[in-house]
Design an enzyme around this catalytic site. Structure first.
Site, PDB file in Angstrom:
ATOM      1  N   GLU A  36     -83.101  22.635 -48.900  1.00  0.00           N
ATOM      2  CA  GLU A  36     -84.097  23.135 -49.335  1.00  0.00           C
ATOM      3  C   GLU A  36     -84.116  24.839 -49.101  1.00  0.00           C
ATOM      4  O   GLU A  36     -82.965  24.823 -47.947  1.00  0.00           O
ATOM      5  CB  GLU A  36     -85.491  22.286 -48.857  1.00  0.00           C
ATOM      6  N   ARG A 261     -77.316  10.352 -40.304  1.00  0.00           N
ATOM      7  CA  ARG A 261     -77.033  11.714 -40.088  1.00  0.00           C
ATOM      8  C   ARG A 261     -76.293  12.208 -39.224  1.00  0.00           C
ATOM      9  O   ARG A 261     -76.135  11.022 -37.881  1.00  0.00           O
ATOM     10  CB  ARG A 261     -78.169  12.188 -39.750  1.00  0.00           C
ATOM     11  N   LYS A 271     -83.151  22.870 -39.255  1.00  0.00           N
ATOM     12  CA  LYS A 271     -83.106  23.777 -40.024  1.00  0.00           C
ATOM     13  C   LYS A 271     -84.220  25.129 -39.720  1.00  0.00           C
ATOM     14  O   LYS A 271     -84.236  25.946 -38.634  1.00  0.00           O
ATOM     15  CB  LYS A 271     -83.192  24.385 -41.343  1.00  0.00           C
TER      16      LYS A 271
END
Ligand code: ATP
Ligand code: MG
Length: 557
Positions: A36, A261, A271
């Protein structure tokens, strides 16, 4: 450190791909990296990038870079640019470059199709009400009062949502699945929300936007992605992912696979949190060398090769783990060992006058650029009566076992001569400001002198031709692995000593070093020329990593 080839030879996703190709389930594998554009990419993304691109490369498939831009409030064209740059810099070429927003029309049509078949409805509950009626792990949810709306009414309301007749939050489109499903993600999840906002790509064309969980499977299917790889927290979403593909009657049938992850010690890896560090001016930007962003690592001096080798080493698994940041350091040392010229730099200078060296004379000493890479050749280093040494390499009252300079002691100057400390000059406050030494011309490096030995070797820079330089040394941005309460509490764990700036000197030819040039400074570690603060007359060196051995290993304390 484990053998990297062994660690990469296989992972569970490769087994799945191999099987799918062997059984003919897929003809060609297609993966995608779908960030994103709401911030800069970090090292966690690098793991996903390497996984997706390398998997497709190995099986002769394709990988798309897809900007998953379904939330206009957080996304920005600056981030799109940065993401493209970082993926390229890592050394990957995407087959297709796509934007989720390019599919808004098709997504809308698929949503209408759901309404037509009675699988979606417009709901007037607020976000809070939807949450409150969703139930819990042990209790079913409650049906929305609008769940029974007719297809006609839903079609009309959805068209009016699109036309801008309602305010943000007034209505949503929900999937009609099962409010009693044991999987909460299947309790009539929201498919579309209203947001009167300007989108970086579509401007004001839309005021309704698809939710991530609905958009993502559609994006994958539209692009013909075969293996949609995401992180473990999406595991519970998989049934909904499959529901969307099936109910929207997508021709292509992508499958979702989850992996763990990457988390790294003493930093944050999201982020949203990284943006807070930028917004709160804890760092000087997304590419601050202390950031775990790809651009930060690049500015610090990491190479794509080192990052890729690291990602291969940590491998792909389904168990979450915290990786020590020192693992990353190992790979940059390995990569630069034979690439970076080895020179001297004095980070905290102390002037030394060699009283028996002829005044006005400058001689050129010869030194290898990299003792482990002879093909890098030799260079000349000036030597004269005045030099700088490291403040730390002198002690007036040394502890036992200290082999560097102290009154009456003799040390070797790297590439030059033995010097002996004869006199200590202090200022009015008693600070040592200069040393007077003598040198022994017989002891010149390379002359074969064997008359006597000294225990310490120190580095130095000739004073009259020294190039002034700034050095930036880093520590982890966080003191510990702070848990976050979602309110930015990790900011309380900021390490106040994460940046140390020193003013010193480098060898003359390094005065014109260019941004991103990399060097090994004798005893100090690997450094990279900073791209933000370096000016024509004065390079700024970021320390990438110290040498593996501790500062004094083998050189005497
Ligand atoms: P963030 O919370 O940092 O924004 P995200 O998962 O929301 O991360 P996306 O932009 O959606 O970020 O991520 C793009 C891809 O990168 C996704 O497939 C995601 O699973 C993967 N990814 C993100 N963070 C990590 C990580 N720490 N380790 C491995 N893969 C990651
Ligand atoms: Mg995200």
């Amino acid at each position: 450190m484990e053998n990297t080839a062994a660690a990469t030879s296989s992972n569970f996703i490769k087994h799945i791909v191999t099987e799918d190709l062997n059984t003919g389930k897929v003809k060609e594998i297609v993966t995608r990296f779908p960030p994103e554009p709401n911030g800069y990419l970090h090292i966690g993304h690098a793991k996903s990038i390497c996984l997706n691109f390398e998997l497709a490369d190995e099986f002769k498939g394709r990988t798309n870079l897809r900007l998953d831009d379904t939330n206009p409030l957080k996304e920005d064209a600056e981030y799109v640019q940065a993401i493209k740059e970082d993926v390229k810099w890592l050394g990957f070429e995407w087959d297709g470059l796509f934007f989720a927003s390019d599919y808004f029309e098709e997504m809308y049509e698929r949503a209408v199709r759901l309404i037509r078949k009675g699988a979606a409805y417009v709901c007037d509950l607020s976000a809070d009400e939807i949450r409150e009626t969703r139930g819990t792990l042990t209790q079913p949810g409650q049906d929305s009062p609008h769940r029974g709306r007719s297809v006609e009414e839903n079609l009309d309301l959805f068209a009016r949502m699109r036309a801008g007749e309602f305010k943000d939050g007034q209505k949503v489109l929900r999937a009609k699945i099962d409010m009693a499903s044991p999987n909460i993600n299947l309790r009539d999840p929201v498919l579309y929300r209203i947001a009167h906002a300007i989108h970086h790509n579509t401007g004001d064309k839309w005021c309704i936007y698809p939710m991530y969980a609905f958009a993502h499977p559609l994006e994958d299917a539209i692009e013909g992605v075969t293996h949609s790889i995401c992180t473990l927290e999406f595991e519970d979403q998989r049934p909904f992912y499959d529901w969307v593909i099936a109910e929207c009657e997508m021709e292509s049938q992508p499958k979702q696979y989850e992996f763990a992850r990457l988390n790294i010690t003493n930093t944050v890896m999201s982020k949203r949190k990284l943006k807070l560090l930028v917004d709160e001016s804890v760092v000087d930007g997304w590419d601050d060398p202390r950031m775990p962003t790809i651009s930060g690592l690049r500015r610090k001096g990491f190479t794509p090769e080192a990052i890729r080798a690291f990602c291969r080493e940590i491998g792909v698994s389904r168990s979450n783990s915290l990786v020590d940041s020192r693992n990353l350091d190992f790979f940059i040392r390995e990569d630069l060992k034979l690439k970076a010229p080895r020179t001297m730099a004095v980070l905290q200078p102390l002037k030394v006058v060699i009283t028996n060296y002829p005044e006005g004379q400058i001689e050129q000493l010869e030194a290898e650029n990299n003792t482990e890479a002879p093909e890098m050749g030799n260079r000349h280093i000036p030597f004269s009566r005045e030099i700088y040494i490291e403040q730390d390499d002198f002690m007036e009252e040394p502890p036992k076992g200290y082999h560097r300079l102290y009154p009456g002691n003799e040390v070797r100057l790297k590439h030059a001569y033995f010097i002996k400390c004869q006199e200590v000059i202090k200022d009015a406050d008693g600070n040592v400001i200069e040393l007077r030494c003598t040198y022994d011309p017989e002891t010149k490096s390379g002359s074969g002198f064997t008359g006597r030995k000294v225990k310490g070797t120190i580095h130095w820079i000739e004073a009259t031709q020294a190039a002034p330089a700034e050095f930036r040394l880093f520590e982890p941005i966080l003191n510990d692995d702070a848990e976050d309460d979602g309110e930015g509490s990790f900011l309380e764990h900021i390490n106040p000593n994460s940046l140390e700036v020193l003013q010193g000197f480098v060898e003359p030819q390094l005065g014109s070093a260019k941004p991103q040039d990399k060097f090994q400074f004798f005893r100090h570690g690997y450094f990279n020329v900073d791209s933000k603060y370096t000016t024509a007359g004065k390079p700024v060196f970021n320390r990438i990593v110290s040498l593996k051995s501790s500062f004094d290993a083998g050189k005497g304390k």
